[in-house]
Write an enzyme that holds these catalytic residues in place. Structure first.
Site: not given
Length: 425
Positions: A79, A103, A115, A199, A230, A358
């Protein structure tokens, strides 16, 4: 091809993840990891490099380089985001995938770390050119990504639209609709409510939880937020909704401080209208670095990496630091904060709200049933509070910082999964 995890090579954020590796080593030493297990955890499972030839609007052909690193699969599919940037390198993507592994594990998601990226400058490309690059990128990876293999998401210079193109390309190749191949999609094709705010909301959730432990009453508590994108703007709004007083905000144009309180909603509206805070008159202007030293109850670095260093850490006057950005604190500064009694909620916990929602999106796509936003937000709160509680309890039991405890929790969870599965040879 497998190589050892890079240290500080590459550009932009890689040095931050050199720090992540230092934090990993510190936690791993306390866990007394078997050398063989540590060797597995310090090597990526898979690194993929490929060419992306595409035709420019004027008919000329160019070739870019694409990357995808799937760091670890012990707990589930890889992920992690996909970034489009001229500075993308294999070292950078590998380091970021390494960090994503911990994480995801620290907030107990059934994912490994991944990634990806394309070495290109989107500012020089038309929308149609970006679409062609994105679809070719997806086509090159069609055999190694998927809901049970690797689930990409937006990252630097990529958006829900990019995810829509990837989902469509992947679905066309498989001759079926596969919304769960990516997260961060538009709502119309399987995105999750609450994902955009997740987030920043997560930052406020863990901050308010720790404020309660420290005896900081939200009513009137002073907050400084560096970064008004954001994450920072949404976190600031959530703090105000909880009764806090945001006294400092900033973006690339500078910092704006008002000890009587910033009108956060007004600042958000101003930034949206002017595309930055430049010219904002709701506070006294100063440098971003100076704002980090403004006395406050809670400091939220939510912009850049390595803004809290050994050079300025002694001048930071706060009770709690909540890392909305990735890697805003260097190891040396982290140790100094610990000695000075300043609690730090590390990035892998504080800004994990995005990857958590997510995960919720992935779950909703797979079951074909979508939750109301209130349910998403409540599940997010429960997951972050529960896992932060595990980190806090371990920190207290072992006499470590929250950061070291967070890495210990994450590493232990991955190791347990790895040992349960065994090593296939």
């Amino acid at each position: 091809m497998s190589t050892a995890v890079p240290g500080t090579t590459g550009v932009r954020e890689v040095s931050v993840f050199g720090d992540a590796i230092a934090y990993f080593n510190e936690a791993a030493a306390l866990l007394n990891l078997d050398p063989g297990i540590k060797a597995i955890l310090t090597h990526p499972s898979r690194q993929i490099i490929f060419s992306i030839p595409f035709q420019r609007d004027n008919g000329s052909i160019e070739v870019y380089t694409g990357y995808r690193v799937q760091y670890n699969f012990a707990r589930g599919p890889a992920k992690g985001g996909i970034r489009f940037h001229p500075g993308v390198t294999l070292d950078e993507v590998t380091a970021l995938a390494f960090w994503m592994t911990w994480k995801c594990a620290v907030v107990d998601l059934p994912f490994g770390g991944g990634k990806g990226g394309v070495t290109c400058d989107p500012r020089t490309l038309s929308i149609s050119e970006i679409e062609r690059i994105t679809r070719r990128y997806a086509a090159e990876l069609v055999e190694v990504i998927g809901p049970d293999k690797d689930v990409p998401a937006p990252d630097v210079n990529t958006t829900p639209q990019h995810m829509a193109w990837i989902m469509d390309t992947y679905s066309m190749h498989h001759r079926m609709n596969v919304p769960g191949v990516v997260t961060g999609k538009p709502l119309e094709i399987g995105g999750s409510r609450g994902r955009v705010e997740a987030t920043g909301r997560g930052v406020s959730i863990v901050a308010l939880d720790e404020m309660a432990r420290l005896g900081i009453d939200p009513k009137g508590a002073t907050i400084v937020v560096q970064g008004f994108g954001n994450v920072g703007s949404i976190a600031a709004k959530m703090f105000v909704d909880a009764g806090c007083k945001v006294i400092g905000i900033s973006d690339v144009t500078g910092a704006y401080v008002n000890t009587n309180g910033i009108d956060v909603n007004g600042a958000i509206a101003y930034a949206q209208e002017h595309h930055s805070l430049d010219g904002y008159r709701g506070g006294d202007k100063m440098s971003n670095q100076a704002m980090l030293e403004v006395p406050c109850d809670v400091l939220v670095p939510a912009a850049l990496e390595k803004v809290l260093t050994v050079e300025n850490a002694a001048r930071v006057k706060t009770k709690l630091i909540v890392e909305g950005a990735n890697g805003p604190t260097t190891p040396e500064a982290d140790h100094l904060f610990a000695r000075n009694g300043i609690a730090v909620i590390p990035d892998i916990v504080a800004n994990a709200g995005g990857v958590t929602v997510s995960y919720f999106e992935w779950v909703q796509d797979r079951q074909g049933y979508f939750w109301k936003e209130a349910e998403v937000n409540e599940r997010l709160r429960e997951n972050l509070i529960d896992n932060f509680g595990v980190v806090r309890d371990l920190a207290r039991a072992r006499g470590t910082t929250y950061r070291t405890a967070a890495y210990m929790v994450a590493i232990d969870r991955v190791v347990r999964s790895l040992k349960a599965r065994g090593v296939y040879a």
